[in-house]
Design an enzyme around this catalytic site. Structure first.
Site, PDB file in Angstrom:
ATOM      1  N   GLN A   1      13.569 -15.835  18.810  1.00  0.00           N
ATOM      2  CA  GLN A   1      14.360 -15.164  17.778  1.00  0.00           C
ATOM      3  C   GLN A   1      15.642 -15.926  17.449  1.00  0.00           C
ATOM      4  OE1 GLN A   1      13.828 -10.832  19.552  1.00  0.00           O
ATOM      5  NE2 GLN A   1      14.343 -10.733  17.389  1.00  0.00           N
ATOM      6  N   HIS A   2      16.232 -15.525  16.337  1.00  0.00           N
ATOM      7  CA  HIS A   2      17.601 -15.871  15.931  1.00  0.00           C
ATOM      8  C   HIS A   2      17.793 -17.286  15.394  1.00  0.00           C
ATOM      9  CE1 HIS A   2      18.277 -12.230  18.146  1.00  0.00           C
ATOM     10  NE2 HIS A   2      18.265 -12.802  19.332  1.00  0.00           N
TER      11      HIS A   2
ATOM     12  N   ASP B   1       9.835 -12.862  19.775  1.00  0.00           N
ATOM     13  CA  ASP B   1       9.123 -13.041  21.043  1.00  0.00           C
ATOM     14  C   ASP B   1       9.090 -11.787  21.907  1.00  0.00           C
ATOM     15  OD1 ASP B   1      11.857 -13.243  21.536  1.00  0.00           O
ATOM     16  OD2 ASP B   1      11.729 -15.190  22.529  1.00  0.00           O
TER      17      ASP B   1
END
Length: 480
Positions: A71-72, A246
């Site tokens: 992520q991110h 995830d």
């Protein structure tokens, strides 16, 4: 036999699993490595995905596929679909000041109300503010912003830079899902929509969701799909799911439901649960993410998990088996030795510039066994503080599912039963993030979420030892 595939494009590698649609049985798998570092050219992810698919025997016989991923990460594209600069990953902390600036402008309470979280250096919005402030020429070129799994899904469907992809740079074909969008700090799990004001505060330019109208020159943000909504097909006709972040992928792969709290020991450590209602924690300790099934996923993350054990094993010149043997030869509490494992800074508590520290050493306690055990206790105590935080937003657990490679270490299993004050179960080792992609692929293909069995390999007897956390609390910063 109908087959479905799931992908886990993580920080360290890309894994592909192929499963039987009806039973969920594992058919085959493949993997490829990613470069190290906190910024990576996304082209390496695409190359690794192709290599992992090939290692898995290809997907020519697969009916559907979905990509779950880290992520991110900030992937910025220009009008030609080219990646402007290497992606900043979730574990890149250079945007710590940008996070503070955004909080100062908006307010922590208001941020939590609007997005379910308070910005820290991990989140995409802070990385965009960093880009605006530090690399303004690159910020001015941005035509679209994607997350790692969004970009891979786009490429898998045949889109990408002209000359490198059959369908070319159609930015309005970018797609994402609720779980990954909720980790940007400019999308709301409660409203189910982008907060375009917060996006503009981050990058300094207006944004619009793919397929919608916006201000002239507005930056394209991926269209957010529902859990069973198709993102399209590959050029070869394989159905493509919306994908997931995830942790949401792992929750799908585990079949996590009410009463399950997942503690994941990967490069990072996470504590999360599937809940019916969105959460908002103004302290910022708990991120109010969405899950990949239409529900919510309150989550606490730490930057330092399994690699804490890697570092201490190297120091003691042992492998992980040797580390476990040493740790299990020491007493609970490590004779007062405490390792606060902020080796790479920390996200929860929010200490991006922190370093690890070792406490309580005496001439008698300075033993290899105590240091080995203190590494396991320190790693797990940080995650136990995360469990306290998700409890504070209303999560009530009946068991803890301990996953990740480190969960199979016998010392980790034994110490977890002493650190956590709830029953611990350890599922069979598996690629649960990629499995979650396969679950989603099956869901998109059939319209029904599959219910595949989960094998449990260990249930250590509860052996709660409050001393371990009491010692740790003397030296560690509070989570909020």
């Amino acid at each position: 036999m109908t087959l479905v595939a799931g992908v886990d494009s993580s920080t360290q590698s890309c894994k592909v699993v192929v499963r039987d649609l009806e039973s969920g049985a594992h058919v085959r798998s493949g993997r490829a490595t990613h470069p190290e570092g906190t910024e990576v050219d996304p082209r390496f992810w695409w190359d690794a995905l192709q290599a992992a698919i090939a290692d898995a025997g290809g997907v020519g016989d697969v009916a559907a596929i979905a990509v779950a991923g880290q992520q991110h990460g900030m992937v910025v594209l220009d009008e030609a679909g080219q990646v402007i600069r290497p992606a900043l990953l979730w574990n890149d902390t250079r945007s710590a000041q940008a996070a503070l600036d955004l909080i100062a402008e908006v307010g922590a309470d208001e941020y939590a109300r609007r997005t379910g979280l308070v910005p820290v250096a991990s989140f995409t919005a802070t990385k965009l503010r960093w880009l605006r402030d530090v690399e303004p020429a690159n910020a001015a070129r941005v035509a679209a912003v994607a997350l790692p799994h969004d970009w891979l899904t786009w490429r898998l469907r045949g889109y990408g830079p002209a000359g490198e992809s059959p369908l070319g740079p159609v930015l309005d074909e970018l797609r994402t899902d609720r779980s990954d969008a909720s980790g940007t700090a400019y999308w709301s799990a409660a409203s189910g929509a982008y907060d375009l004001d917060l996006f503009e505060r981050a990058l300094g330019r207006p944004g619009r969701e793919a397929g919608t109208d916006g201000a002239p020159g507005a930056v394209v943000l991926p269209r957010v799909l529902g859990p069973a909504e198709s993102a399209g097909t590959t050029p070869d006709g394989v159905l493509v799911g919306p994908g997931a972040g995830d942790n949401a992928g792992a929750a799908l792969g585990l079949g996590a439901g009410a009463g399950d709290v997942v503690v994941s020991l990967g490069t990072s450590g996470t504590v999360f649960a599937v809940t019916a209602h969105p959460t908002a924690d103004v302290s910022g300790a708990v991120a109010g993410f969405a899950d990949a099934s239409g529900l919510s996923l309150p989550l606490v993350a730490t930057l330092n998990a399994a690699r804490v054990l890697d570092a201490v094993a190297r120091l003691l010149n042992v492998d992980h088996t040797g580390l476990a043997e040493l740790a299990l030869s020491a007493e609970p509490g490590s004779d007062g030795v405490v390792l606060v494992p902020y080796f790479e800074g920390e996200r929860t508590p929010n200490l991006p510039d922190a370093k690890a520290s070792l406490h309580g050493l005496t001439l008698a306690s300075t033993r290899r066994a105590n240091l080995a055990r203190a590494s396991v206790e320190g790693m797990l105590c940080g995650l136990a503080a995360g469990l306290d935080a998700v409890r504070a937003v209303g999560v009530r657990e009946t068991r803890i599912l301990l996953i990740g490679g480190a969960a199979q270490n016998p010392a980790v299993a034994a110490v977890a039963a002493q650190v956590f004050d709830a029953p611990v179960v350890i599922p069979e080792p598996g690629e649960y993030v990629a499995d979650g992609g396969a679950v989603q692929a099956a869901w998109v293909l059939t319209g029904t979420r599959p219910s595949w069995p989960l094998a449990i390999v260990a249930e250590p007897a509860p052996d709660h030892r409050p001393l371990i956390r009491e010692q740790y609390a003397r030296y560690a910063a509070p989570a909020a």
